[in-house]
Scaffold this motif. Structure first.
Motif, PDB file in Angstrom:
ATOM      1  N   LEU A 118      41.856  36.279  44.262  1.00 21.92           N
ATOM      2  CA  LEU A 118      41.833  35.285  43.182  1.00 21.92           C
ATOM      3  C   LEU A 118      41.280  33.952  43.652  1.00 21.92           C
ATOM      4  O   LEU A 118      40.631  33.225  42.873  1.00 21.92           O
ATOM      5  N   LEU A 119      41.508  33.581  44.902  1.00 26.83           N
ATOM      6  CA  LEU A 119      41.078  32.282  45.397  1.00 26.83           C
ATOM      7  C   LEU A 119      39.692  32.316  45.999  1.00 26.83           C
ATOM      8  O   LEU A 119      39.208  31.280  46.506  1.00 26.83           O
ATOM      9  N   GLN A 120      39.025  33.471  45.937  1.00 31.62           N
ATOM     10  CA  GLN A 120      37.685  33.553  46.480  1.00 31.62           C
ATOM     11  C   GLN A 120      36.688  32.853  45.560  1.00 31.62           C
ATOM     12  O   GLN A 120      36.873  32.811  44.342  1.00 31.62           O
ATOM     13  N   PRO A 121      35.624  32.288  46.108  1.00 29.93           N
ATOM     14  CA  PRO A 121      34.579  31.676  45.253  1.00 29.93           C
ATOM     15  C   PRO A 121      34.007  32.695  44.295  1.00 29.93           C
ATOM     16  O   PRO A 121      33.938  33.888  44.609  1.00 29.93           O
ATOM     17  N   ARG A 158      65.243  37.576  52.028  1.00 27.46           N
ATOM     18  CA  ARG A 158      64.403  36.501  51.520  1.00 27.46           C
ATOM     19  C   ARG A 158      64.679  36.297  50.038  1.00 27.46           C
ATOM     20  O   ARG A 158      64.988  37.250  49.323  1.00 27.46           O
ATOM     21  N   ARG A 159      64.541  35.077  49.575  1.00 24.70           N
ATOM     22  CA  ARG A 159      64.609  34.803  48.137  1.00 24.70           C
ATOM     23  C   ARG A 159      63.261  35.161  47.534  1.00 24.70           C
ATOM     24  O   ARG A 159      62.212  34.774  48.067  1.00 24.70           O
ATOM     25  N   VAL A 160      63.284  35.921  46.452  1.00 19.20           N
ATOM     26  CA  VAL A 160      62.047  36.395  45.835  1.00 19.20           C
ATOM     27  C   VAL A 160      61.925  35.805  44.433  1.00 19.20           C
ATOM     28  O   VAL A 160      62.753  36.092  43.560  1.00 19.20           O
ATOM     29  N   LEU A 161      60.919  34.986  44.235  1.00 20.12           N
ATOM     30  CA  LEU A 161      60.618  34.416  42.925  1.00 20.12           C
ATOM     31  C   LEU A 161      59.493  35.222  42.298  1.00 20.12           C
ATOM     32  O   LEU A 161      58.423  35.357  42.891  1.00 20.12           O
ATOM     33  N   CYS A 162      59.738  35.770  41.148  1.00 21.83           N
ATOM     34  CA  CYS A 162      58.728  36.575  40.450  1.00 21.83           C
ATOM     35  C   CYS A 162      58.157  35.763  39.304  1.00 21.83           C
ATOM     36  O   CYS A 162      58.896  35.141  38.535  1.00 21.83           O
ATOM     37  N   CYS A 163      56.862  35.789  39.193  1.00 25.79           N
ATOM     38  CA  CYS A 163      56.187  35.008  38.146  1.00 25.79           C
ATOM     39  C   CYS A 163      55.158  35.904  37.469  1.00 25.79           C
ATOM     40  O   CYS A 163      54.254  36.411  38.136  1.00 25.79           O
ATOM     41  N   ASP A 164      55.328  36.118  36.180  1.00 26.24           N
ATOM     42  CA  ASP A 164      54.363  36.925  35.437  1.00 26.24           C
ATOM     43  C   ASP A 164      54.346  36.475  33.982  1.00 26.24           C
ATOM     44  O   ASP A 164      55.337  36.646  33.265  1.00 26.24           O
ATOM     45  N   PRO A 165      53.236  35.898  33.525  1.00 27.50           N
ATOM     46  CA  PRO A 165      53.174  35.380  32.150  1.00 27.50           C
ATOM     47  C   PRO A 165      53.243  36.454  31.080  1.00 27.50           C
ATOM     48  O   PRO A 165      53.467  36.138  29.909  1.00 27.50           O
ATOM     49  N   MET A 166      53.095  37.736  31.461  1.00 25.40           N
ATOM     50  CA  MET A 166      53.134  38.816  30.485  1.00 25.40           C
ATOM     51  C   MET A 166      54.548  39.346  30.255  1.00 25.40           C
ATOM     52  O   MET A 166      54.768  40.157  29.348  1.00 25.40           O
ATOM     53  N   ALA A 225      63.342  32.754  54.113  1.00 24.90           N
ATOM     54  CA  ALA A 225      62.283  32.037  53.413  1.00 24.90           C
ATOM     55  C   ALA A 225      62.209  32.482  51.955  1.00 24.90           C
ATOM     56  O   ALA A 225      62.696  33.546  51.577  1.00 24.90           O
ATOM     57  N   THR A 226      61.595  31.648  51.133  1.00 27.64           N
ATOM     58  CA  THR A 226      61.383  31.965  49.719  1.00 27.64           C
ATOM     59  C   THR A 226      59.950  32.443  49.523  1.00 27.64           C
ATOM     60  O   THR A 226      59.002  31.763  49.931  1.00 27.64           O
ATOM     61  N   VAL A 227      59.809  33.606  48.895  1.00 25.75           N
ATOM     62  CA  VAL A 227      58.504  34.193  48.625  1.00 25.75           C
ATOM     63  C   VAL A 227      58.289  34.227  47.117  1.00 25.75           C
ATOM     64  O   VAL A 227      59.189  34.610  46.365  1.00 25.75           O
ATOM     65  N   ALA A 228      57.105  33.842  46.683  1.00 25.29           N
ATOM     66  CA  ALA A 228      56.752  33.938  45.265  1.00 25.29           C
ATOM     67  C   ALA A 228      55.767  35.073  45.068  1.00 25.29           C
ATOM     68  O   ALA A 228      54.715  35.111  45.721  1.00 25.29           O
ATOM     69  N   CYS A 229      56.123  36.024  44.220  1.00 25.57           N
ATOM     70  CA  CYS A 229      55.229  37.118  43.862  1.00 25.57           C
ATOM     71  C   CYS A 229      54.554  36.766  42.539  1.00 25.57           C
ATOM     72  O   CYS A 229      55.196  36.775  41.486  1.00 25.57           O
ATOM     73  N   LEU A 230      53.283  36.442  42.602  1.00 29.61           N
ATOM     74  CA  LEU A 230      52.544  36.065  41.401  1.00 29.61           C
ATOM     75  C   LEU A 230      51.944  37.317  40.775  1.00 29.61           C
ATOM     76  O   LEU A 230      50.902  37.820  41.208  1.00 29.61           O
ATOM     77  N   GLY A 231      52.631  37.839  39.778  1.00 31.40           N
ATOM     78  CA  GLY A 231      52.200  39.036  39.083  1.00 31.40           C
ATOM     79  C   GLY A 231      53.063  40.233  39.412  1.00 31.40           C
ATOM     80  O   GLY A 231      53.390  40.470  40.582  1.00 31.40           O
ATOM     81  N   LEU A 232      53.455  40.983  38.368  1.00 35.75           N
ATOM     82  CA  LEU A 232      54.239  42.204  38.536  1.00 35.75           C
ATOM     83  C   LEU A 232      53.612  43.403  37.823  1.00 35.75           C
ATOM     84  O   LEU A 232      53.909  44.545  38.165  1.00 35.75           O
ATOM     85  N   THR A 233      52.774  43.171  36.832  1.00 37.65           N
ATOM     86  CA  THR A 233      52.197  44.275  36.061  1.00 37.65           C
ATOM     87  C   THR A 233      51.123  44.978  36.887  1.00 37.65           C
ATOM     88  O   THR A 233      50.700  44.492  37.937  1.00 37.65           O
ATOM     89  N   TYR A 234      50.642  46.116  36.394  1.00 38.00           N
ATOM     90  CA  TYR A 234      49.713  46.888  37.216  1.00 38.00           C
ATOM     91  C   TYR A 234      48.289  46.369  37.157  1.00 38.00           C
ATOM     92  O   TYR A 234      47.471  46.694  38.027  1.00 38.00           O
ATOM     93  N   LYS A 235      47.950  45.546  36.148  1.00 32.05           N
ATOM     94  CA  LYS A 235      46.624  44.952  36.073  1.00 32.05           C
ATOM     95  C   LYS A 235      46.695  43.637  35.332  1.00 32.05           C
ATOM     96  O   LYS A 235      47.722  43.293  34.736  1.00 32.05           O
ATOM     97  N   HIS A 275      46.118  37.486  36.871  1.00 32.85           N
ATOM     98  CA  HIS A 275      46.278  37.088  35.473  1.00 32.85           C
ATOM     99  C   HIS A 275      45.450  35.830  35.178  1.00 32.85           C
ATOM    100  O   HIS A 275      45.257  34.979  36.052  1.00 32.85           O
ATOM    101  N   ALA A 276      45.004  35.700  33.933  1.00 30.71           N
ATOM    102  CA  ALA A 276      44.230  34.528  33.534  1.00 30.71           C
ATOM    103  C   ALA A 276      45.009  33.237  33.780  1.00 30.71           C
ATOM    104  O   ALA A 276      44.433  32.219  34.162  1.00 30.71           O
ATOM    105  N   ALA A 277      46.329  33.292  33.580  1.00 33.71           N
ATOM    106  CA  ALA A 277      47.156  32.101  33.803  1.00 33.71           C
ATOM    107  C   ALA A 277      47.113  31.663  35.252  1.00 33.71           C
ATOM    108  O   ALA A 277      47.176  30.458  35.548  1.00 33.71           O
ATOM    109  N   PHE A 278      46.994  32.601  36.173  1.00 31.30           N
ATOM    110  CA  PHE A 278      46.900  32.248  37.586  1.00 31.30           C
ATOM    111  C   PHE A 278      45.495  31.756  37.933  1.00 31.30           C
ATOM    112  O   PHE A 278      45.324  30.851  38.751  1.00 31.30           O
ATOM    113  N   ARG A 279      44.492  32.345  37.314  1.00 29.72           N
ATOM    114  CA  ARG A 279      43.115  31.887  37.559  1.00 29.72           C
ATOM    115  C   ARG A 279      42.923  30.453  37.086  1.00 29.72           C
ATOM    116  O   ARG A 279      42.056  29.736  37.594  1.00 29.72           O
ATOM    117  N   ALA A 280      43.727  30.049  36.099  1.00 31.69           N
ATOM    118  CA  ALA A 280      43.593  28.688  35.557  1.00 31.69           C
ATOM    119  C   ALA A 280      44.306  27.630  36.407  1.00 31.69           C
ATOM    120  O   ALA A 280      44.119  26.432  36.179  1.00 31.69           O
TER     121      ALA A 280
END
Length: 414
Positions: free
Chosen positions: A410-413, A345-353, A311-321, A388-393
């Motif tokens: 992040l997805l909590q109300p 597994r295929r690992v997709l990393c996504c981090d706007p920083m 399966a392909t897994v996306a890790c949203l965020g790599l930095t410590y905060k 990250h703010a980019a993920f919250r948006a």
């Protein structure tokens, strides 16, 4: 105005050097990394921090700040080098010792030496002893005694800044200033009072060293409680975020947010300085460290349970905060690395920083740095590891009906 030599141009030393130069001091910044020296000499920060490039460029352009690989004579020497963990979670003070040895030949009567690096209790005294052995021609004070005339003054002034808000906090936060003697503390206070709008609290060096460690151990313990509580909630089929939000409605309760672990240069490291110094008196600190160090592995297990091999897994965020590029001791990076090491597994990393994959992941088969849109489109499992703010948006609809491991809520109300 004074001539200063700042040893270490990293996350702490560089903002301090630029700030001191902006207040009219003549500052020599020293670092053993020639790439860092070249960048600073060109007026460019080697890491991203709001407004630092502007402050640094102005300091270099006016000639108030220069960068080089070796120290030089100065009125004040500031040591701001790393103090990482070594083998067995023991503090590695080799950088502090090297910086101390480097400045020893340049010391003169009446100089001030300030240790900003976070360190075990007693380090400032040890630094004084090391300098005294290297320079028997000079006079150094003893803790608690009077400062002899013409002595080299020593003080510990631990940093108290947060990546992403460094320059603001460098000015606004209160500072603890611990001198080997009251006169040493007062000398250091006079320097910091030139740019700190918060209050400067004077104390002795040992109390200053312990206070800094206590600050970060406090944070670590409270994060561990939040993480442990979240685990209890999951086992009892209770929403941890809802339970914590309701508990925090009590006027004297303020539970922190659970997460994938603890990272950064302070909270994941400094509690060990206390635990190793007093092993018979620190069971709570050691337990908190164990709880937080176990969290990345627990998150990996949650991801594995949802993502079968292939399966392909996306890790949203790599930095410590959130919203910083700092990767030091990042639990998110540890999670992505653990998944990539398995090679199933295929690992997709996504981090706007980040502009590129960091060394533990760069070049590894099956791992790629992608934009959020690609991660959402291609991944079977979405692991939200940094808010990250980019993920919250991102629209919440993009996560609806998906397999999601939300380690940060992040997805909590709201």
């Amino acid at each position: 105005m004074q001539r200063l030599c700042v040893m270490g141009l990293g996350y702490i030393g560089l903002p301090a050097a630029a700030m001191l130069a902006s207040r009219g001091h003549s500052v020599i910044g020293c670092d053993t990394d020639l790439g860092v020296v070249a960048a600073v000499a060109a007026g460019q920060a080697h890491f991203r921090e709001p407004d630092l490039d502007m402050l640094l460029a102005a300091a270099v352009t006016t000639g108030r700040l220069t960068a080089q690989a070796v120290p030089a004579p100065a009125d004040v020497f500031v040591i701001a080098v790393p103090t990482p963990l070594g083998a067995g979670n023991r503090p590695d003070l080799s950088c502090v010792e090297a910086a101390t040895d480097a400045i020893a030949p340049f010391l003169a009567p009446g100089n001030l030496v300030i240790l900003e690096s976070t360190c075990p209790v007693g380090t400032t005294e040890a630094l004084a002893g090391r300098l005294a052995a290297a320079r028997p021609d000079l006079c150094f004070p003893s803790r608690g005694g009077a400062a002899p005339p013409g002595c080299v003054h020593l003080a510990h002034c631990p940093e108290r800044v947060l990546p992403g808000s460094m320059l603001r906090e460098l000015v606004a936060n209160d500072r603890i200033i611990g001198g080997l003697t009251p006169a040493c503390a007062e000398r250091a206070r006079a320097l910091y009072a030139g740019f700190v709008t918060g209050r400067c609290w004077l104390t002795d060096s040992r109390t200053a060293e312990l206070a800094k460690l206590a600050e970060n151990a406090f944070r670590d313990l409270n994060i561990a409680f939040a993480n442990e509580l979240a685990g209890i909630c999951r086992g009892l089929e209770v929403d941890p975020w809802a339970a914590i939000a309701l508990a925090n409605r009590h006027p004297r309760v303020s539970i922190l947010r659970p997460g994938p672990g603890v990272g950064g240069h302070c909270i994941a490291v400094d509690p060990w300085f206390l635990a190793e110094a007093a092993p018979d008196h620190s069971p709570l600190i050691r337990t908190a460290r164990a709880v937080n160090e176990a969290r990345p592995g627990q998150v990996v297990a949650e991801i594995r349970a949802l993502a079968p091999p292939g399966a392909t897994v996306a890790c949203l965020g790599l930095t410590y905060k959130a919203d910083v590029e700092d990767l030091r001791a990042s639990p998110a990076l540890a999670i992505a690395e653990a998944l990539s090491r398995e090679g199933t597994r295929r690992v997709l990393c996504c981090d706007p920083m980040l502009r590129a994959l960091p060394p533990p992941l760069a070049g590894r088969a099956g791992v790629a740095l992608v934009q959020p849109e690609a991660a959402l489109a291609e991944a079977v499992v979405l692991a939200i590891l940094v808010p990250h703010a980019a993920f919250r948006a991102l629209p919440r609809a993009a996560f609806a009906g998906r397999l999601v491991v939300d380690a940060v809520g992040l997805l909590q109300p709201a």
